[in-house]
Motif scaffolding. Sequence first.
Motif: not given
Length: 71
Positions: A26-41
């Motif tokens: 996902y896009r977090d302001f100016e950076k792209i972040v990759e996380v597990s689905l559980g962490e994202f929720v």
Amino acid sequence: MTKGKIKEILSKAKFGDGMVDYKIVYRDFEKIVEVSLGEFVKISGNFESIPMSRIQIIKKKNKILFQKTMR
């Protein structure tokens, strides 16, 4: 259409396949972040603080299930 596709994938992950194999990019302001689905929720507060519109990619293992098209 995009939100419907994302909801369908996330529902299948939560209630069918299990969330372990899924990654969210996902896009977090100016950076792209990759996380597990559980962490994202957790960090999104169930999409309260990070809306679905910021999701760029959803992957299951190494297969891309959803990728937002750039306009």
